[in-house]
Design an enzyme around this catalytic site. Structure first.
Site, PDB file in Angstrom:
ATOM      1  N   HIS A   1      11.496  -2.023   6.576  1.00 12.65           N
ATOM      2  CA  HIS A   1      10.145  -2.308   7.086  1.00 12.65           C
ATOM      3  C   HIS A   1      10.221  -3.626   7.886  1.00 12.65           C
ATOM      4  CE1 HIS A   1       6.017  -1.864   7.639  1.00 12.65           C
ATOM      5  NE2 HIS A   1       5.542  -2.069   6.432  1.00 12.65           N
TER       6      HIS A   1
ATOM      7  N   GLN B   1       7.099  -5.706   9.183  1.00 14.55           N
ATOM      8  CA  GLN B   1       6.450  -6.401   8.074  1.00 14.55           C
ATOM      9  C   GLN B   1       7.192  -7.699   7.757  1.00 14.55           C
ATOM     10  OE1 GLN B   1       3.568  -5.537   6.101  1.00 14.55           O
ATOM     11  NE2 GLN B   1       3.920  -7.685   5.591  1.00 14.55           N
TER      12      GLN B   1
ATOM     13  N   ARG C   1       6.743   5.538  12.302  1.00 13.38           N
ATOM     14  CA  ARG C   1       6.644   5.337  10.859  1.00 13.38           C
ATOM     15  C   ARG C   1       6.842   6.700  10.223  1.00 13.38           C
ATOM     16  NH1 ARG C   1       2.321   2.138   7.091  1.00 13.38           N
ATOM     17  NH2 ARG C   1       3.367   0.422   8.137  1.00 13.38           N
TER      18      ARG C   1
ATOM     19  N   ASP D   1       5.386  -5.738  -4.062  1.00 15.21           N
ATOM     20  CA  ASP D   1       4.946  -4.540  -3.333  1.00 15.21           C
ATOM     21  C   ASP D   1       4.712  -3.441  -4.375  1.00 15.21           C
ATOM     22  OD1 ASP D   1       4.417  -2.648  -1.351  1.00 15.21           O
ATOM     23  OD2 ASP D   1       6.528  -2.298  -0.877  1.00 15.21           O
TER      24      ASP D   1
ATOM     25  N   CYS E   1       2.496  -6.910   0.900  1.00 19.27           N
ATOM     26  CA  CYS E   1       2.334  -6.279   2.210  1.00 19.27           C
ATOM     27  C   CYS E   1       1.113  -5.360   2.283  1.00 19.27           C
ATOM     28  CB  CYS E   1       3.601  -5.514   2.574  1.00 19.27           C
ATOM     29  SG  CYS E   1       4.010  -4.247   1.365  1.00 19.27           S
TER      30      CYS E   1
ATOM     31  N   ARG F   1       0.400  -9.339  10.917  1.00 16.04           N
ATOM     32  CA  ARG F   1       0.905  -8.044  11.397  1.00 16.04           C
ATOM     33  C   ARG F   1       0.379  -7.743  12.797  1.00 16.04           C
ATOM     34  NH1 ARG F   1       2.812  -4.006   8.338  1.00 16.04           N
ATOM     35  NH2 ARG F   1       3.389  -3.308  10.417  1.00 16.04           N
TER      36      ARG F   1
HETATM   37  N1  NVA Z   1       6.819   0.100   0.175  1.00 17.30           N
HETATM   38  C1  NVA Z   1       5.569   0.583   0.705  1.00 17.30           C
HETATM   39  C2  NVA Z   1       5.116  -0.299   1.835  1.00 17.30           C
HETATM   40  C3  NVA Z   1       3.778   0.046   2.395  1.00 17.30           C
HETATM   41  C4  NVA Z   1       3.380  -0.814   3.559  1.00 17.30           C
HETATM   42  C5  NVA Z   1       5.748   2.010   1.173  1.00 17.30           C
HETATM   43  O1  NVA Z   1       6.788   2.335   1.776  1.00 17.30           O
HETATM   44  O2  NVA Z   1       4.872   2.826   0.936  1.00 17.30           O
END
Ligand code: NVA
Length: 198
Positions: free
Chosen positions: A37, A40, A10, A128, A168, A196
């Site tokens: 992502h 997710q 990540r 989101d 999410c 998840r």
């Molecule tokens: N779009 C958000 C998702 C977090 C799970 C980010 O990238 O921070």
């Protein structure tokens, strides 16, 4: 590659992740980048399947920032036969590459700048955060630019009567989602978070 059986990564850069995966001899899993992502989106698809028995023909409306979550959601849901409509303010649309990947699956994907057009008749209403990780300095501007794009009871009322709401997490209540919707009877967010684990 010598130390591990697999690597979940990540971090900010999709390009760097692809470079890493090119040189690794073990599986590399995208656990979130600035562009995608995918894990997710798999949990999201599982949640939709649990609620509606499958994704074929389900109308999925994403309202908010055309970010990593939106991009992967479009690709996965359209690959599984859902209709995906993405409503963003002008200038915050998902990147053309994500749209192209979603369309490559023959999916029914469309973009709009009108949250109500996207929500109309939707079985899934998804949002989101408006400022993702790494975008904190843009937060004030984004709060202004995304005014009117929050998922609240009024927008949910435009969706199908059996619609579920997905996010999410973590959520910013009062911004991209209202507290009554996040904690309300049509929220599937906690099942989605549990998915998840898988
Ligand atoms: N779009 C958000 C998702 C977090 C799970 C980010 O990238 O921070």
């Amino acid at each position: 590659s010598g130390y591990l059986d697999a690597l979940a990564v990540r971090w900010g850069s999709q390009a760097d992740l692809e470079t890493l995966a090119t040189h690794a001899t073990i599986p590399v899993i995208n656990a979130l980048t600035d562009e995608e992502h995918p894990c997710q989106a798999l949990a999201d698809a599982l949640t939709i399947r649990e609620r509606f028995g499958g994704l074929a023909g389900v109308r999925v409306a994403y309202v908010g920032d055309g970010n990593n979550v939106a991009s992967s959601l479009m690709v996965v849901c359209s690959a599984l036969g859902a209709e995906v409509v993405c409503a963003t303010p002008r200038g915050y649309e998902p990147p053309p590459g994500a749209l192209g990947a979603a369309c490559a699956f023959g999916g029914n994907v469309s973009l709009t700048n009108d949250p109500y057009e996207a929500a109309a008749g939707a079985q899934v209403l998804y949002t989101d955060v408006w400022a993702s990780m790494g975008e904190e300095e843009e937060r004030e501007r984004r709060l202004r630019d995304f005014a009117g794009f929050g998922v609240d009871a009024e927008l949910l009322a435009a969706a199908a009567p059996d619609a579920v709401v997905l996010h999410c997490l973590p959520a910013h209540t009062g911004e991209e989602i209202s507290s009554d919707v996040l904690y309300g009877g049509q929220s599937a967010v906690w099942d989605q978070a549990e998915n998840r684990l898988h």
